[in-house]
Design an enzyme around this catalytic site. Structure first.
Site, mmCIF file in Angstrom:
data_model
loop_
_atom_site.group_PDB
_atom_site.id
_atom_site.type_symbol
_atom_site.label_atom_id
_atom_site.label_comp_id
_atom_site.label_asym_id
_atom_site.label_seq_id
_atom_site.Cartn_x
_atom_site.Cartn_y
_atom_site.Cartn_z
ATOM 1 N N ASP A 192 14.381 -48.619 8.890
ATOM 2 C CA ASP A 192 14.454 -47.162 8.920
ATOM 3 C C ASP A 192 14.753 -46.662 10.343
ATOM 4 O O ASP A 192 14.885 -47.457 11.279
ATOM 5 C CB ASP A 192 13.130 -46.583 8.406
ATOM 6 C CG ASP A 192 13.327 -45.418 7.450
ATOM 7 O OD1 ASP A 192 14.356 -44.728 7.541
ATOM 8 O OD2 ASP A 192 12.436 -45.203 6.602
ATOM 9 N N ASP B 23 17.132 -38.689 1.971
ATOM 10 C CA ASP B 23 16.353 -39.280 0.873
ATOM 11 C C ASP B 23 16.564 -38.548 -0.442
ATOM 12 O O ASP B 23 16.584 -37.310 -0.490
ATOM 13 C CB ASP B 23 14.862 -39.234 1.206
ATOM 14 C CG ASP B 23 14.483 -40.114 2.382
ATOM 15 O OD1 ASP B 23 15.331 -40.904 2.839
ATOM 16 O OD2 ASP B 23 13.331 -40.000 2.846
#
Length: 416
Positions: free
Chosen positions: A155, A213
């Site tokens: 990430d 997301d």
């Protein structure tokens, strides 16, 4: 001069493709992620409230439910597993959540015929505030390898905005994984903000996120002008389609555009996917996500509770004919041939010479579709197989029919 410019462009393209292929090779010389990875990921259902018992139960359910048989062969652990570092700065698992350790969990998952994925971040702390891997890349890669991990999602929370730093940080971890002595596929997750399709393959990624997301909803209720604004409004299924469909030329075996997790079967569950208006989708909308993620060659990471799926969720996630499109060996991502207020129509070639098409009704009402295959670049007569009805529905040069609001028809065309 013009010919020289063209020659230089072709040379640069060939060198770029060669670099991507080299970075995608496993230890034995085969490709890492030759088809888009498939599996189940912890984040949307559990957030960071994960533990080894739940993950073992999910692994068991992936076998008993038919998920593994259908191709979902990874268990991806997302954020929240970390327990800090020991006195030698080795990253460790939370001893309460994972009292047996990650190696024991990997052994269990492997015994089921599954692979194990894990998570970290290219900054001091992860998105949820746990220990991450910046400046510990080689040490952490060796640790992951010693645990027999098969995949790393990396990430980018807490990292700078510019592209060059991102390229440097991701390459450092990719290089560390390659030196670890184990084949570990590398998923780059900087959400498309720095156009990773342009560089992520060259620095060692096998897949890279294309957008913010996903949330458990059809689309953002607030119009956005660029995909980075979806961080604030919440990306729905349709938003991710629209901001991912133009990157087909960057995808192929060993390097994939990642459209984020499947929200199929979550039905508005509270948690990460329920934030920013994620109130849930209809089964028709979930079927569309499965259809378009498959034809656009996105990795397929389910996030629902596979221990208790209803019949519709199973029907959508376990459709082997649709999965076969996603996993087709040719690895050619579909191209959007028609895009307007009513329709998005995608076409991709398949390894055996067939074609897959997906017809999405973007509107809020049922529409009559009239598709002439020649207008999509497909000439001749075709046998038309409906991949959701599991039957041949027609033969010819066109298809006419009704498509419900937010429904995606998905066909396999065989030349006759």
């Amino acid at each position: 001069m013009k010919n020289q410019i063209i020659s230089l462009f072709v040379l640069a393209l060939c060198l770029s493709i060669g670099t991507v292929e080299a970075q995608s090779k496993a230890i034995d010389g085969t490709l890492l992620a030759p088809t888009p990875p498939m599996g189940w990921m912890t984040w949307n259902y559990f957030a960071d409230n994960i533990n080894e018992k739940d993950i073992r139960e999910m692994a068991d359910a992936m076998v008993s439910s038919g998920m593994l048989k259908a191709g979902y062969n990874h268990v991806f652990i997302d954020d929240g597993w970390q327990g800090g570092r020991d006195n030698k700065n080795n990253i460790i698992a939370d001893p309460v959540k994972f009292p047996s350790g990650i190696k024991a969990l990997a052994d269990y998952v492997h015994s089921k015929g599954l692979k194990l994925g894990i998570y970290s971040d290219a900054a001091p702390l992860t998105c949820a505030g746990y220990t991450a891997s910046l400046n510990f890349e080689e040490q952490d890669a060796k640790t992951f390898a010693s645990w027999d991990v098969d995949y790393l999602k990396y990430d980018y929370c807490g990292a700078p905005d510019d592209m060059e730093v991102a390229k440097s940080r991701y390459k450092k971890m990719a290089d560390a994984l390659r030196k670890s002595g184990r084949d570990i596929s590398f998923g780059i997750c900087e959400w498309g903000d720095r156009k990773p399709w342009l560089w992520a393959g060259q620095v060692g990624g096998q897949l890279w996120r294309t957008t913010a997301d996903v949330r458990d909803k059809w689309k953002s209720l607030t119009p956005v002008k660029k995909q980075s604004e979806l961080h604030g409004t919440g990306a729905g299924i349709l938003d991710i389609v629209d901001y991912s469909q133009d990157h087909a030329s960057y995808a192929g075996p060993g390097h994939w555009n990642d459209m984020d997790m499947l929200v199929v079967g979550l039905y508005g569950k509270k948690g990460p996917s329920g934030d920013l208006g994620g109130v849930g989708c209809t089964d028709t909308e979930y079927q569309s996500q499965m259809s378009i993620w498959s034809i656009l060659n996105s990795p397929l990471a389910a996030t629902n509770d596979v221990r208790k799926m209803n019949a519709e969720t199973k029907r959508i996630l376990l459709n082997e004919e649709v999965i076969a499109i996603n996993q087709d060996a040719l690895g050619k991502q579909a191209v959007c041939k028609i895009k307007n207020d009513l329709w998005s129509v995608f076409v991709r070639p398949l390894a055996n010479g067939d074609f897959a098409i997906a017809i999405l009704n973007r509107s809020e009402a049922t529409q009559n579709s009239k598709i002439n295959f020649a207008e999509l670049g497909l000439n001749g007569n075709f046998e038309i197989r409906d991949l959701w009805e599991h039957k041949v529905i027609a033969k010819g040069k066109k298809w006419n029919g009704k498509v419900k609001s937010h429904e995606t028809k998905m066909f396999r065309l065989k030349k006759i």
